[in-house]
Write a protein that holds these residues in place. Structure first.
Motif, PDB file in Angstrom:
ATOM      1  N   THR A  19      39.862  40.040  24.313  1.00 31.73           N
ATOM      2  CA  THR A  19      39.402  40.270  25.617  1.00 31.73           C
ATOM      3  C   THR A  19      38.719  39.030  26.046  1.00 31.73           C
ATOM      4  O   THR A  19      38.783  38.541  27.426  1.00 31.73           O
ATOM      5  CB  THR A  19      38.450  41.415  25.781  1.00 31.73           C
ATOM      6  OG1 THR A  19      37.186  41.186  24.543  1.00 31.73           O
ATOM      7  CG2 THR A  19      38.971  42.797  25.777  1.00 31.73           C
ATOM      8  N   ARG A  20      38.199  38.235  25.048  1.00 30.71           N
ATOM      9  CA  ARG A  20      37.401  36.922  25.436  1.00 30.71           C
ATOM     10  C   ARG A  20      38.450  35.805  25.900  1.00 30.71           C
ATOM     11  O   ARG A  20      38.285  35.295  26.762  1.00 30.71           O
ATOM     12  CB  ARG A  20      36.684  36.560  24.229  1.00 30.71           C
ATOM     13  CG  ARG A  20      36.002  35.021  24.658  1.00 30.71           C
ATOM     14  CD  ARG A  20      35.228  34.688  23.546  1.00 30.71           C
ATOM     15  NE  ARG A  20      34.655  33.175  23.674  1.00 30.71           N
ATOM     16  CZ  ARG A  20      33.895  32.631  22.797  1.00 30.71           C
ATOM     17  NH1 ARG A  20      33.876  33.070  21.458  1.00 30.71           N
ATOM     18  NH2 ARG A  20      33.344  31.355  23.087  1.00 30.71           N
ATOM     19  N   GLU A  23      39.857  37.452  29.296  1.00 29.70           N
ATOM     20  CA  GLU A  23      39.198  37.485  30.286  1.00 29.70           C
ATOM     21  C   GLU A  23      39.292  36.978  31.519  1.00 29.70           C
ATOM     22  O   GLU A  23      39.179  37.227  32.994  1.00 29.70           O
ATOM     23  CB  GLU A  23      37.803  37.715  29.728  1.00 29.70           C
ATOM     24  CG  GLU A  23      36.680  38.238  31.099  1.00 29.70           C
ATOM     25  CD  GLU A  23      35.198  38.075  30.449  1.00 29.70           C
ATOM     26  OE1 GLU A  23      34.547  38.567  31.160  1.00 29.70           O
ATOM     27  OE2 GLU A  23      35.135  37.426  29.406  1.00 29.70           O
ATOM     28  N   PRO A  27      39.622  39.845  35.074  1.00 28.35           N
ATOM     29  CA  PRO A  27      38.175  40.119  34.949  1.00 28.35           C
ATOM     30  C   PRO A  27      37.818  41.252  34.653  1.00 28.35           C
ATOM     31  O   PRO A  27      36.792  41.443  34.062  1.00 28.35           O
ATOM     32  CB  PRO A  27      37.956  39.817  36.523  1.00 28.35           C
ATOM     33  CG  PRO A  27      38.905  38.812  36.645  1.00 28.35           C
ATOM     34  CD  PRO A  27      40.283  39.310  36.166  1.00 28.35           C
ATOM     35  N   TRP A  28      38.524  42.461  34.949  1.00 29.87           N
ATOM     36  CA  TRP A  28      38.125  43.611  34.345  1.00 29.87           C
ATOM     37  C   TRP A  28      37.713  43.741  32.911  1.00 29.87           C
ATOM     38  O   TRP A  28      37.349  44.813  32.444  1.00 29.87           O
ATOM     39  CB  TRP A  28      38.887  44.618  34.812  1.00 29.87           C
ATOM     40  CG  TRP A  28      40.370  44.706  34.354  1.00 29.87           C
ATOM     41  CD1 TRP A  28      41.476  43.603  35.080  1.00 29.87           C
ATOM     42  CD2 TRP A  28      40.834  45.145  33.297  1.00 29.87           C
ATOM     43  NE1 TRP A  28      42.567  43.871  34.133  1.00 29.87           N
ATOM     44  CE2 TRP A  28      42.455  44.605  33.267  1.00 29.87           C
ATOM     45  CE3 TRP A  28      40.484  46.004  32.358  1.00 29.87           C
ATOM     46  CZ2 TRP A  28      43.133  45.137  32.269  1.00 29.87           C
ATOM     47  CZ3 TRP A  28      41.479  46.410  31.174  1.00 29.87           C
ATOM     48  CH2 TRP A  28      42.578  46.011  31.358  1.00 29.87           C
ATOM     49  N   GLY A  30      35.916  42.229  31.043  1.00 30.36           N
ATOM     50  CA  GLY A  30      34.740  42.068  30.811  1.00 30.36           C
ATOM     51  C   GLY A  30      34.084  43.338  30.308  1.00 30.36           C
ATOM     52  O   GLY A  30      33.064  43.094  29.298  1.00 30.36           O
ATOM     53  N   TYR A  31      34.407  44.206  30.961  1.00 30.10           N
ATOM     54  CA  TYR A  31      33.791  45.644  30.430  1.00 30.10           C
ATOM     55  C   TYR A  31      34.151  46.008  29.168  1.00 30.10           C
ATOM     56  O   TYR A  31      33.372  46.414  28.204  1.00 30.10           O
ATOM     57  CB  TYR A  31      34.255  46.581  31.444  1.00 30.10           C
ATOM     58  CG  TYR A  31      33.692  46.497  32.874  1.00 30.10           C
ATOM     59  CD1 TYR A  31      32.367  47.145  33.215  1.00 30.10           C
ATOM     60  CD2 TYR A  31      34.440  45.945  33.835  1.00 30.10           C
ATOM     61  CE1 TYR A  31      31.847  47.005  34.340  1.00 30.10           C
ATOM     62  CE2 TYR A  31      34.014  46.013  35.064  1.00 30.10           C
ATOM     63  CZ  TYR A  31      32.766  46.242  35.464  1.00 30.10           C
ATOM     64  OH  TYR A  31      32.158  46.159  36.769  1.00 30.10           O
ATOM     65  N   LYS A  33      35.245  43.837  26.890  1.00 30.15           N
ATOM     66  CA  LYS A  33      34.355  42.743  26.094  1.00 30.15           C
ATOM     67  C   LYS A  33      33.077  43.099  25.680  1.00 30.15           C
ATOM     68  O   LYS A  33      32.413  43.050  24.445  1.00 30.15           O
ATOM     69  CB  LYS A  33      34.680  41.403  26.651  1.00 30.15           C
ATOM     70  CG  LYS A  33      33.999  40.470  25.698  1.00 30.15           C
ATOM     71  CD  LYS A  33      34.092  39.016  26.193  1.00 30.15           C
ATOM     72  CE  LYS A  33      32.667  38.929  27.235  1.00 30.15           C
ATOM     73  NZ  LYS A  33      32.720  37.535  27.647  1.00 30.15           N
ATOM     74  N   ALA A  34      32.422  43.587  26.630  1.00 33.34           N
ATOM     75  CA  ALA A  34      30.862  44.222  26.770  1.00 33.34           C
ATOM     76  C   ALA A  34      30.899  45.297  25.580  1.00 33.34           C
ATOM     77  O   ALA A  34      29.938  45.200  24.746  1.00 33.34           O
ATOM     78  CB  ALA A  34      30.456  44.579  27.950  1.00 33.34           C
ATOM     79  N   HIS A 395      26.139  46.295  30.618  1.00 36.13           N
ATOM     80  CA  HIS A 395      26.979  45.515  31.477  1.00 36.13           C
ATOM     81  C   HIS A 395      27.261  46.010  32.928  1.00 36.13           C
ATOM     82  O   HIS A 395      27.307  45.283  33.801  1.00 36.13           O
ATOM     83  CB  HIS A 395      28.479  45.167  30.643  1.00 36.13           C
ATOM     84  CG  HIS A 395      29.264  44.389  31.406  1.00 36.13           C
ATOM     85  ND1 HIS A 395      29.295  42.739  31.353  1.00 36.13           N
ATOM     86  CD2 HIS A 395      30.390  44.726  32.222  1.00 36.13           C
ATOM     87  CE1 HIS A 395      30.115  42.320  32.040  1.00 36.13           C
ATOM     88  NE2 HIS A 395      30.998  43.143  32.558  1.00 36.13           N
ATOM     89  N   SER A 399      26.258  44.230  36.395  1.00 32.45           N
ATOM     90  CA  SER A 399      27.217  43.894  37.488  1.00 32.45           C
ATOM     91  C   SER A 399      26.870  44.406  38.803  1.00 32.45           C
ATOM     92  O   SER A 399      27.614  44.060  39.695  1.00 32.45           O
ATOM     93  CB  SER A 399      28.748  44.497  36.969  1.00 32.45           C
ATOM     94  OG  SER A 399      28.981  43.987  35.746  1.00 32.45           O
TER      95      SER A 399
END
Length: 400
Positions: A19-20, A23, A27-28, A30-31, A33-34, A395, A399
């Motif tokens: 995901t990193r 990303e 962009p989604w 990011g969730y 990845k968190a 996260h 956001s």
């Protein structure tokens, strides 16, 4: 489970790296990845906590790790004290056994030679046979003999005998014994007829002998005794038989309530226990009993078959239905186990403590880890998932 917990942590690391990388384009992610990032933190933290119980994480001597190996002696002492305070103190044992119907359980077990209990009985039988064969026969026999003698010596047997006799009379179980005594009297009379005739002849005066009346007198005595035993055998209401039953009932009552009778019985008990012949008899009884237990345990179905099986089932029915006998046996068992706890509790505690102290650190670590390790790996899995959920929640809040 260890592989599953570690595998989940590796998956979270792979998800985090993926995901990193993607990303910026999506962009989604990011969730995701968190979630993966926090899951790695939670999984690693719980891995460290679980591992620190049994060994140094990564072999590093970090303070307050390898807790169990470093404290095995203290664990042994704590376990021994736990056993002593919760199981091996006489009042605790007596209180725990107060609601245990041992006699009823044995009675129900003896009445069910086949059925749901079969597999349990077979497994228990193998365990009993292996146990009796592995223990030192001479030492165990001496222990059993001295334990039985000491328990009987310290126990007042008169009330127990009185309860048993009264219960037998109430259920007419004394009748076969009484009839057997009458038959024995008849056989003894037949076997000693010449002795009776000789006694009458020696005690008769010369006048009776001159008139041969001594022979007629002996015949009359023998015939009268034969008629008495025959009438007692056929007539349950015969006066002599009724008197014998009344005497048995009185004896049962005296054994329970009359101090003089109880003192005489206790004195006879002590004399018997001090007799060398009784000691030899106990030795023989132990040997025969041990051999019989091993044979029966090796083949429980055969032991419960035939006449022995019928006797055991009859005993089981009596134990299950006779409230007075059940109460007496449960009381005896409660006192016996409480006495054993008082006499040998400290030795058992010392044995546990010294055994644990004698284990090396790796042994106790392996044994405890194999006992609870599966649940500890669930802690790692739960830590990974819960950490991920917490990271995702934070996260989302960040956001907004």
């Amino acid at each position: 489970m260890k592989a599953a917990a570690t595998g989940l942590l590796v998956v979270m690391a792979g998800v985090f790296l993926a995901t990193r990388y993607f990303e910026p384009a999506y962009p989604w992610l990011g969730y995701v990845k968190a979630f993966a990032e926090a899951a790695m933190v939670g999984g690693l933290a719980d891995w460290f906590a679980v591992t620190a119980l049994f060994r140094h994480p990564l072999g590093l001597p970090i303070p307050h790790t390898a807790i169990i190996p470093r404290n095995k002696d203290r664990i042994g002492e704590a376990l021994a004290n736990f056993l002593k305070e919760n199981f091996l103190i006489a009042p605790v044992v007596a209180r725990r056994m107060r609601n245990i119907d041992l006699a009823g359980a044995v009675g129900r077990f003896l009445q069910a030679p086949h059925g749901e209990e079969t597999r349990i009985r077979q497994g228990a039988s193998r365990l009993i046979a292996d146990l009796f064969e592995s223990l030192d026969d001479e030492r165990l026999g001496g222990l059993v003999k001295s334990s039985i003698a000491n328990r009987i010596r310290n126990m007042e047997v008169s009330p127990l005998l009185g309860h048993a006799l009264a219960s037998a009379i109430n259920d007419d179980r004394h009748v076969p014994m009484l009839e057997a005594a009458i038959r024995w009297m008849a056989r003894a009379l037949d076997a000693n007829e010449e002795l009776i005739r000789d006694m009458v002849h020696k005690r008769a005066n010369w006048v009776l002998k001159l008139a041969s009346l001594d022979t007629k007198l002996a015949d009359a005595i023998i015939e009268g005794l034969r008629k008495l035993t025959a009438d007692m055998h056929t007539d349950p209401a015969h006066p002599v038989r009724v008197k014998a039953e009344e005497a048995l009932a009185q004896l049962a009552n005296d054994l329970q309530t009359k101090p003089e009778t109880r003192e005489r019985v206790e004195a006879m008990k002590v004399q018997l226990l001090d007799n060398q012949s009784v000691s030899l008899w106990l030795d023989t009884l132990w040997q025969k009993g041990r051999e019989a237990i091993i044979r029966a345990a090796r083949n429980p179905d055969a032991a419960m078959a035939g006449k022995l099986g019928e006797i055991l089932q009859s005993m089981g029915q009596s134990l299950d239905k006779d409230a007075r006998m059940k109460s007496a046996i449960n009381q005896f068992a409660r006192r016996a186990v409480s006495g054993m706890a008082a006499s040998y509790g400290s030795s058992i505690v010392k044995l546990v403590s010294e055994t644990v102290r004698g284990w090396d650190a790796q042994t106790i670590t392996n044994r405890l880890e194999s006992a609870v390790g599966r649940d500890l790996q669930y802690i790692r899995i739960n830590g990974t998932l819960v950490g991920g959920l917490v990271g995702l929640t934070l996260h989302v809040l960040d956001s907004i």
